[in-house]
Design an enzyme around this catalytic site. Structure first.
Site, PDB file in Angstrom:
ATOM      1  N   CYS A  98       1.337   3.135   3.339  1.00  0.00           N
ATOM      2  CA  CYS A  98       1.823   2.348   4.492  1.00  0.00           C
ATOM      3  C   CYS A  98       3.291   2.685   4.761  1.00  0.00           C
ATOM      4  CB  CYS A  98       1.642   0.860   4.179  1.00  0.00           C
ATOM      5  SG  CYS A  98       2.678  -0.264   5.115  1.00  0.00           S
TER       6      CYS A  98
ATOM      7  N   ASP B 214       0.871  -1.175   0.000  1.00  0.00           N
ATOM      8  CA  ASP B 214       0.000   0.000   0.000  1.00  0.00           C
ATOM      9  C   ASP B 214       0.908   1.225   0.000  1.00  0.00           C
ATOM     10  OD1 ASP B 214      -1.745   2.114   0.543  1.00  0.00           O
ATOM     11  OD2 ASP B 214      -2.871   1.031   2.062  1.00  0.00           O
TER      12      ASP B 214
ATOM     13  N   CYS C  77       5.656  -0.189   4.278  1.00  0.00           N
ATOM     14  CA  CYS C  77       5.827  -0.478   2.843  1.00  0.00           C
ATOM     15  C   CYS C  77       6.810   0.503   2.226  1.00  0.00           C
ATOM     16  CB  CYS C  77       4.482  -0.379   2.123  1.00  0.00           C
ATOM     17  SG  CYS C  77       3.240  -1.560   2.649  1.00  0.00           S
TER      18      CYS C  77
ATOM     19  N   ARG D 262      -5.223  -0.852   2.243  1.00  0.00           N
ATOM     20  CA  ARG D 262      -5.682  -1.234   3.583  1.00  0.00           C
ATOM     21  C   ARG D 262      -7.031  -0.626   3.939  1.00  0.00           C
ATOM     22  NH1 ARG D 262      -1.422   1.368   7.041  1.00  0.00           N
ATOM     23  NH2 ARG D 262      -1.622   2.891   5.332  1.00  0.00           N
TER      24      ARG D 262
END
Length: 243
Positions: free
Chosen positions: A128, A125, A131, A155
């Site tokens: 995120c 994502d 991430c 998400r």
């Protein structure tokens, strides 16, 4: 329609529904009328580790469903006869994940290692933080011979900021430039209204049991959550090889 996730903590639950192509070679049919009432769509079934129940891969993850479709169990089954517990549910799901991923190979954003030894698929994502950190450390994974392959997992859902950004990424001609820009919080303008596979990626992730990002699918099909550093990721991969 009542969402299953509000009652998923219960061990026994009335449920059932059937649709989508079978994944396993051996299909065990169940009455799915009750599952549909709680928003569950069965994608495939296989013989389960519990007598009288099949293991069902659904749009909301993996569950055990009674043969008559009237009871549902959420959770993992362990074999405790060996030197340490073995998660039979995860072992079964690992095989299913690998089969299902094959249909998405052409949709992935791939960062190949020059001297590739392993490939991992990561549900990501753009919004995120973990991430973003993983993406920043791409060179460390490549140094270990790990090729990174991205699938989308917004998400907050398809209408969230991440959902819109991920659709823009998969609509872009240069997907790597787009995903890097978003992960580095840089301005990027693009189209998010093209025909894109983000919704399918999102549903695939949910069927795999993904609930957050990053979620890493190892070469043996196991799912590992979190932004593992390269050294720990290699250790997890080798752990699977030794089993």
């Amino acid at each position: 329609m009542r969402n299953l996730m509000s009652v998923v903590g219960l061990v026994g639950l009335v449920g059932a529904s059937f649709s989508a192509p079978a994944i396993s070679a051996e299909q065990n049919e169940v009455d799915t009328r009750h599952l549909s009432k709680v928003g569950i769509e069965v994608l495939s079934t296989e013989p389960g580790e519990i007598d009288g129940y099949v293991r069902a891969v659904t749009n909301q993850g993996m569950f055990y469903v009674s043969d008559d479709g009237e009871r549902l169990i959420s959770g993992n089954v362990f074999d405790i006869t060996g030197s340490e517990p073995e998660n039979l549910s995860e072992a079964g799901m690992a095989k299913v994940r690998l089969k299902m991923l094959k249909g998405f190979e052409n949709d992935m954003i791939v960062y190949p290692a020059e001297n590739e030894k392993y490939q991992v698929t990561i549900f990501t994502d753009t919004t995120c933080g973990y991430c973003q950190r993983l993406h920043e450390n791409m060179d460390s994974y490549h140094a270990e011979g790990i090729t990174i392959k991205y699938l989308a997992f917004p998400r907050g859902g398809m209408s969230s900021k991440g959902g819109q950004q991920l659709q823009t990424v998969w609509c872009a001609d240069d997907k790597k430039a787009a995903i890097t820009a978003f992960k580095e919080d840089e301005n990027y303008s693009g189209d998010s209204s093209c025909s894109n596979p983000v919704a399918e990626h999102y549903q695939l992730g949910k069927s795999f049991g993904v609930s957050g990002t990053p979620a890493i699918i190892l070469p043996d099909g196991r799912l590992v959550p979190g932004a593992l550093p390269a050294s720990r990721l290699i250790a997890e991969i080798k752990k699977g090889e030794s089993q």
